[in-house]
Structure formats: C-alpha cells, structure tokens
Scaffold this active site. Structure first.
Site, short mmCIF file in Angstrom:
data_model
loop_
_atom_site.label_atom_id
_atom_site.label_comp_id
_atom_site.label_asym_id
_atom_site.label_seq_id
_atom_site.Cartn_x
_atom_site.Cartn_y
_atom_site.Cartn_z
CD GLU A 110 -2.99 -1.08 2.23
OE1 GLU A 110 -4.15 -1.27 1.87
OE2 GLU A 110 -2.68 -0.83 3.42
CB CYS A 123 2.98 7.42 3.34
SG CYS A 123 3.52 6.25 4.57
CB CYS A 130 7.42 -5.33 8.65
SG CYS A 130 8.78 -4.46 9.46
CB CYS A 134 6.33 -2.63 16.12
SG CYS A 134 8.03 -2.33 15.59
CB CYS A 137 3.10 -1.75 13.75
SG CYS A 137 3.23 -1.50 11.98
CB SER A 218 10.24 6.52 9.47
OG SER A 218 9.95 6.04 10.76
CG ASN A 317 -3.50 5.95 13.55
OD1 ASN A 317 -4.39 6.78 13.75
ND2 ASN A 317 -2.28 6.29 13.13
CB CYS A 360 1.09 6.20 11.60
SG CYS A 360 1.75 7.73 11.06
N1 SAH Z 1 9.33 0.60 9.76
C1 SAH Z 1 9.62 1.97 9.87
C2 SAH Z 1 8.79 2.77 8.93
C3 SAH Z 1 7.30 2.75 9.24
S1 SAH Z 1 6.87 4.34 9.74
C4 SAH Z 1 9.45 2.42 11.29
O1 SAH Z 1 8.90 1.67 12.08
O2 SAH Z 1 9.89 3.51 11.60
C5 SAH Z 1 5.33 4.14 10.47
C6 SAH Z 1 5.29 4.86 11.81
O3 SAH Z 1 4.02 4.64 12.42
C7 SAH Z 1 6.32 4.31 12.78
O4 SAH Z 1 6.77 5.33 13.62
C8 SAH Z 1 5.50 3.33 13.55
O5 SAH Z 1 6.10 3.01 14.76
C9 SAH Z 1 4.20 4.07 13.70
N2 SAH Z 1 3.08 3.19 13.99
C10 SAH Z 1 2.98 1.88 13.77
N3 SAH Z 1 1.76 1.43 14.15
C11 SAH Z 1 1.09 2.49 14.61
C12 SAH Z 1 -0.24 2.66 15.10
N4 SAH Z 1 -1.08 1.66 15.17
N5 SAH Z 1 -0.61 3.91 15.49
C13 SAH Z 1 0.25 4.95 15.38
N6 SAH Z 1 1.50 4.85 14.89
C14 SAH Z 1 1.91 3.63 14.51
FE1 SF4 Z 2 7.78 -2.84 10.82
FE2 SF4 Z 2 5.58 -1.62 11.72
FE3 SF4 Z 2 7.66 -1.97 13.35
FE4 SF4 Z 2 7.84 -0.20 11.34
S1 SF4 Z 2 6.46 -0.08 13.09
S2 SF4 Z 2 9.37 -1.73 11.95
S3 SF4 Z 2 6.60 -1.24 9.77
S4 SF4 Z 2 6.42 -3.60 12.43
#
Ligand code: SAH
Ligand code: SF4
Length: 385
Positions: A110, A123, A130, A134, A137, A218, A317, A360
């Site tokens: 996406e 974005c 991935c 996390c 996420c 990021s 989110n 995000c």
């Molecule tokens: N993998 C990289 C790039 C993704 S950026 C990274 O993690 O930095 C996407 C951003 O949204 C990251 O800061 C991630 O931690 C944040 N994120 C992930 N899940 C989220 C959620 N459910 N609500 C808000 N932010 C979130």
């Molecule tokens: Fe991967 Fe989501 Fe963690 Fe970013 S925030 S490293 S996309 S699992």
C-alpha cells in the site's frame, strides 16, 4: 469514524509476468548508461531517456519525441518502462488517498498520499510486510514476503504522480506531491540498497527532482545503518522511539532488544546536522496506560535533550484485533505540555485516513509468506555484532 462507501476499483494493466525485457525504471543513471550502451545506443541517449521517464513521466517509448522513430522502436523491442499496477484506490473523507499496488510476481503493498492545503506527503513502502513485529503496528502482523526493488519503490511515487497528473515535473512551489516519507510498510534500513537507489533517482534534478530536505526516512532503530543514511542520502531522519525505558520499548519495538535506547540515541546524536540546524523527528505513538504518563514525558525530555530533536506524538491508530488503545485527549495534551515545557516541539499529529486504514501503522496487504531463511539473511546483513 464512519466508513466510506466502497470506492470504485481502478485497475491498471498489470506488469507483464512473462516479459523478459528489462525495466528501465529503477536503474541508477550509471546502470541505464551501461544498458543503453550495450544495446549500441549513443551515450547521450541515456540522458534523454532518463528525462522522458522521470521528468515527463512517459510510460511508452513512442512518447519520446526527440528520439528518432527507428531508435524508439528499437528501445521498445528491448526494454520496458513499467510501473506497479493499481489494484484499488480508496479515498478518505479527509482527502487522503490510498493505493493497493501489485507487482509482477503478484505481491502487493500500500502507498498513501496525505494532502495538505498546498502540498502533500506520499507515504511509501519499502517491503512487502515487515520482519519486525512491533506490537502496536498492523504491518508487523504480516510476515515479510520480500524486499521491494528500487523500481518498485520509485514506482510508487510515479503512480502517485500519475494519479495527480503531476507530469512533467512542476516547479517546487506548485507541487501537490511535495514530500516523500518512507513510512509505509516495512523497515527501509533492512532494504537499504534498493531504497537508496530509489531515493537517488527521486532526487535527481533532471527527473523527479525532489530535494533531500523534502524526504524523510523513518526507522524503527536499525542502529548500524543510521550513519550510512547520513553519508549516502543525507535525508531527514525519523526514529520510531515510542518508549523511554528499554523494558517498555522491548515489548513495543522488539528490535530494541538488539539495539537498545542508549545505542539508538548515540547513533542519532552523530547523524549529520543533528547537532545544529536539522532536527531528528522522534515518533511516539500514544498508548493508553503504556507509555503516556507524566514521568514518561519528563524522561523523554531528559533523553532527547542532547540531540537536536523534535517529537511527533501520534495518537495510536487502531486496527482489527490491536491489543492497545489510544491515550485520552487530556492525557495526550498534558504529555505534550510537559515535553513542550522541556523545550522540545511536540505536536499531536492529527490522524489522517483512518477511515480507510491509511494512517500510520495501519497498512497491510494480503501477501503472506512464512518467516524463514530470507528474513534471517536480511537481518544478518546489518547485524555487525
Ligand atoms: N518501519 C519503519 C517505517 C514505518 S513508519 C518504522 O517503524 O519507523 C510508520 C510509523 O508509524 C512508525 O513510527 C510506527 O512506529 C508508527 N506506527 C505503527 N503502528 C502504529 C499505530 N497503530 N498507530 C500509530 N503509529 C503507529
Ligand atoms: Fe515494521 Fe511496523 Fe515496526 Fe515499522 S512499526 S518496523 S513497519 S512492524
């Protein structure tokens, strides 16, 4: 938030699976020069072709009108100019657009555009899924399928430009698609070479011509690669911090077990420009009862003081089955106030595109593969210890 009525599907022609002609999109300038020279074309053709692809956005050699017809025909016999196919486009009530894109092997990612009044950030994803998990996420619930190629990374931006009719490259001040954030699916620093090739293409002044100041990468904290981002790309850096103790960060961003907060912040302090004009953005998702106390806010200030930093507070989110809740508005405002009083800018970001799962951490595609050798390979590449 209310759900939109389903948007009409916009199917574009899928990339040609059985076509063995190399795609010219995604090659570095040097690679393009070599390939065209090997095909017997004069050296200056590479510059012309480059400008047609990335300045004018042509999708067919026939449109390269300053190249003789015979040469154009030869080019199209030998090569392709290929973008990913659009499987679906969704539009949020707030104007955010999300595309589901499919590549030649059927894998999907996406890509999102977040428009502001007179600009917009696209974005972009760096991987299908991935390897990292996390816990807050959505992408993290999708095991990595594979890295994207440079063509697939730059192709996402080209699709966005097609969609907004933003060809040829407009002057900087009139662009709707003015910024790129490498904040889509995947960890860009586990796919550095392809991401770097793609961003160099995007920054090239004879093409898409996006300034490095308008690109933000990021990372969840792949510490050994941070210096390289500075050396090779020198784009803005954003770091997904989300917690102020290793104990909590270990559970939210498990890569922290490999590279804990102190090592991460040391690498950030050394990032070019981090000590003077340019600030590193620290992303902090607000999770109710997990990382949002007054003490957390004060500790955040203490940790970031030595770095030229700003904080983005991201209201969590939600996504289907997520094990967290967003902090209350009062809590987020109090948290922001403490961080501000500590001398750091800490805006609470307005979530965009939540109704279409485009905000995000909400991105996910259906492409799946079991974790395995390939994943370990990717991680081993940057694990210097
Ligand atoms: N993998 C990289 C790039 C993704 S950026 C990274 O993690 O930095 C996407 C951003 O949204 C990251 O800061 C991630 O931690 C944040 N994120 C992930 N899940 C989220 C959620 N459910 N609500 C808000 N932010 C979130
Ligand atoms: Fe991967 Fe989501 Fe963690 Fe970013 S925030 S490293 S996309 S699992």
């Amino acid at each position: 938030m209310s759900l939109l009525t389903p948007q009409p599907l916009q199917i574009t022609e899928p990339p040609r699976r059985n076509d063995t002609r190399p795609n010219l999109v995604g090659l570095s300038r040097d690679q393009l020069k070599t390939l065209l020279a090997e095909a017997g074309l004069e050296p200056f053709r590479a510059r012309q072709v480059w400008q047609w692809i990335y300045w004018h956005g042509v999708t067919d050699f026939a449109g390269m009108t300053n190249i003789a017809k015979k040469t154009r025909e030869r080019l199209s016999e030998l090569f392709l100019i290929e973008r990913p196919a659009i499987v679906a486009e969704q539009r949020s009530v707030d104007g955010t657009r999300k595309w589901l894109l499919r590549f030649a092997d059927g894998n999907e990612v996406e890509t999102v555009n977040i428009p502001e009044d007179d600009r917009g950030s696209v974005c972009i994803s760096s991987q299908v899924g991935c390897t990292l998990t996390c816990s807050f996420c959505h992408t993290g619930t999708q095991p990595l399928v594979r890295n994207l190629s440079a063509a697939e990374v730059v192709g996402q931006f080209m699709i966005a430009r097609d969609s907004y009719g933003e060809w040829p490259t407009p002057i900087e001040t009139t662009r709707m698609l003015s910024n790129i954030v490498m904040m889509g699916m995947g960890e860009p620093l586990y796919n550095f070479d392809n991401v770097a090739t793609a961003l160099r293409i995007v920054m090239d002044e004879q093409g898409i011509a996006l300034s490095r100041r308008r690109i933000t990468l990021s990372t969840s904290g792949v510490v050994p690669m941070i210096a390289k981002v500075g050396e090779v790309l020198d784009v803005n850096l954003a770091v997904s911090l989300h917690a102020v103790s290793d104990e909590v960060r270990d559970t939210l961003v498990p890569i922290n077990r490999k590279w804990p907060i102190a090592e991460l912040l040391a690498a950030c302090a050394d990032y070019p420009g981090a000590r003077n004009s340019r600030r590193i953005t620290f992303e902090y998702a607000m999770l109710r009862g997990v990382n949002d106390s007054d003490a957390d806010a004060r500790e955040l200030v203490r940790l970031l003081k030595p770095i030229h930093a700003k904080v983005n507070l991201i209201p969590f989110n939600p996504w289907p089955g997520a094990p967290y809740e967003c902090s209350s508005n009062n809590r987020m405002h109090r948290f922001a106030e403490i961080v501000n009083e500590g001398g750091l800018s800490a805006p609470i970001r307005t979530p965009r595109g939540r109704d279409i799962l485009a905000a995000c951490g909400q991105l996910k595609s259906e492409s799946l593969r079991r974790r395995g050798e390939r994943v370990r390979d990717l991680e081993a590449k940057v694990d210097t210890r």
